[in-house]
Design an enzyme around this catalytic site. Structure first.
Site, PDB file in Angstrom:
ATOM      1  CE  LYS A  48      -0.442   0.091   5.058  1.00 41.90           C
ATOM      2  NZ  LYS A  48      -1.377   0.147   6.194  1.00 41.90           N
ATOM      3  CE1 TYR A 280      11.353  32.527   2.222  1.00 40.58           C
ATOM      4  CE2 TYR A 280      11.694  30.158   1.967  1.00 40.58           C
ATOM      5  CZ  TYR A 280      11.315  31.380   1.446  1.00 40.58           C
ATOM      6  OH  TYR A 280      10.899  31.445   0.139  1.00 40.58           O
ATOM      7  CB  CYS A 327      13.304  26.321   1.050  1.00 38.46           C
ATOM      8  SG  CYS A 327      14.596  27.402   1.709  1.00 38.46           S
TER       9      CYS A 327
END
Length: 402
Positions: A48, A280, A327
């Site tokens: 799966k 960031y 990021c």
């Protein structure tokens, strides 16, 4: 271009990043599961979630060639994908399948988990209409609290009604363990109670004239820790992909080989002066002149932002720290201590490079999850590249499939 850089480009065809899948490791794992459970216990290989991110079609073929008898998926679409790829082995959908999709279930000869009478009726009607037989595995909720019939007279009566439907074969009965991977005494007691509930349901049904070809409950942890609960079929999952839920100490005679590694190539190298920042939020500040390499992979590819400033990456077989916030599409590493780093060099985010290794379980521990999630989070824009005997033998480019 440097020869090492040229060699690394053989592993990708577009963006310089890939999930490398070791088919030899997958074969080794299944062969050892087969030895572990013996010749008389069937193996239903769980593929799966695109085989835990490794590629369902490729993994299904390897597992079936190396000891598996049947396959299990989570939803009908996953089963249809395997059928369309030419796989003919029995496939069970472990989760809910809506009865309104009966034409696909019957037409593709897919086994379904049943725990609603109304769905069973629709499957039966389609099988009768097309003069075929539909195969059911009755799901039993023995303590997982997820899907399935709980042990009760009412459940037995409903299952008897399902058995009486036309064109139905009661192929199997199964349950799923909640804490089989926990070695604590209370967890072991709970697993044993689950098995008792499952066995009791089976006995009640047998006494009422409802019989099944297959009984299965052992997952990966159950295979290793509860051989008495094999019944006549087991459903291994994570051990197929190289991770022992108990660690190697539990069964040193069978240490699974990791199947997937995540790799990319450096796209940029630059020098920062002391005090300059990265990424960031400026979460990394250089405490010395620092050489920073940029990698073309980020949290949208499955390298989660939760690893920011907490994980290592392998470069030339050495650990270097990931720096700054990861990021969406890129991340950065500190390669100051690796001499003469070049654009195009291969990096390993998890997996082996040289004599050093970073496991998916290491990343999982950092962020408080399990290796399964690390694998499954690898996104569809990351190509899967298949290796056998040290050579690239195929690749899947999800964004370019027709």
């Amino acid at each position: 271009m440097n020869a090492d850089v040229l060699q690394s480009t053989e592993s990708f065809s577009r963006r310089p990043m890939w999930a490398q899948v070791d088919l030899d490791a997958a074969a080794y794992n299944m062969q050892h599961i087969r030895r572990f459970v013996g010749a008389h216990t069937l193996i239903m290989a769980v593929v799966k979630a695109d085989a835990y991110g490794c590629g369902a079609v490729a993994m299904a073929r390897v597992f079936l060639q190396n000891g598996a008898d049947q396959l299990a998926v989570a939803c009908l679409d996953e089963a249809v994908e395997l059928r369309r790829a030419g796989i003919t082995a029995p496939i069970l959908v472990l989760g809910h399948t809506d009865g309104r999709r009966a034409a696909e279930v019957v037409g593709y000869h897919i086994d379904v988990a049943v725990f609603h009478y109304d769905d069973a009726v629709l499957f039966s009607q389609e099988a009768e209409r097309t003069q075929q037989t539909v195969r059911f595995h009755i799901a039993v909720d023995s303590g997982m609290g997820r899907i399935g019939y709980k042990l009760s007279e009412r459940s037995v009566e409903e299952i008897k009604r399902i058995r009486a439907l036309p064109c139905v074969m009661m192929e199997g009965i199964f349950t799923h363990f909640a804490v089989a991977d926990d070695a604590a005494d209370d967890a072991c007691a709970y697993t044993k109670e689950q098995f008792f509930q499952f066995t009791q349901m089976y006995r009640w049904l047998w006494e009422e004239g409802v019989s099944f070809r297959f009984r299965h409950c052992d997952n990966s942890a159950g295979v290793l820790a509860y051989p008495a609960f094999f019944c006549n079929m087991v459903r291994p999952g994570i051990i197929q992909y190289g991770y022992n839920p108990f660690g190697a100490a539990r069964h040193p005679e069978f240490v699974p080989h990791p199947v997937m590694s995540l790799r990319c190539c450096i796209t940029h190298v630059k020098r920062l002066e002391e005090g300059e920042t990265v990424g960031y939020g400026r979460r990394f500040r250089a405490r010395r002149p620092t050489l920073v390499a940029t990698l073309p992979l980020g949290y949208a590819d499955g390298y989660t932002r939760l690893l920011s400033n907490r994980a290592d990456v392998l470069v030339r077989g050495r650990r270097v720290p990931q720096i700054g916030n990861i990021c969406m599409d890129q991340c950065m590493i500190d390669v100051t201590d690796i001499p003469d780093v070049r654009v195009g060099e291969e990096c390993v985010l998890f997996g082996r490079q040289g004599n050093e290794y970073i496991g998916a379980d290491e990343l999982a521990r950092i962020i408080g999850t399990i290796p399964h999630e690390v694998f499954c989070n690898i996104g569809r824009r990351v190509p899967r590249v298949y290796f056998e005997k040290g050579r690239c033998v195929g690749r899947t480019e999800y964004l370019f499939q027709t």
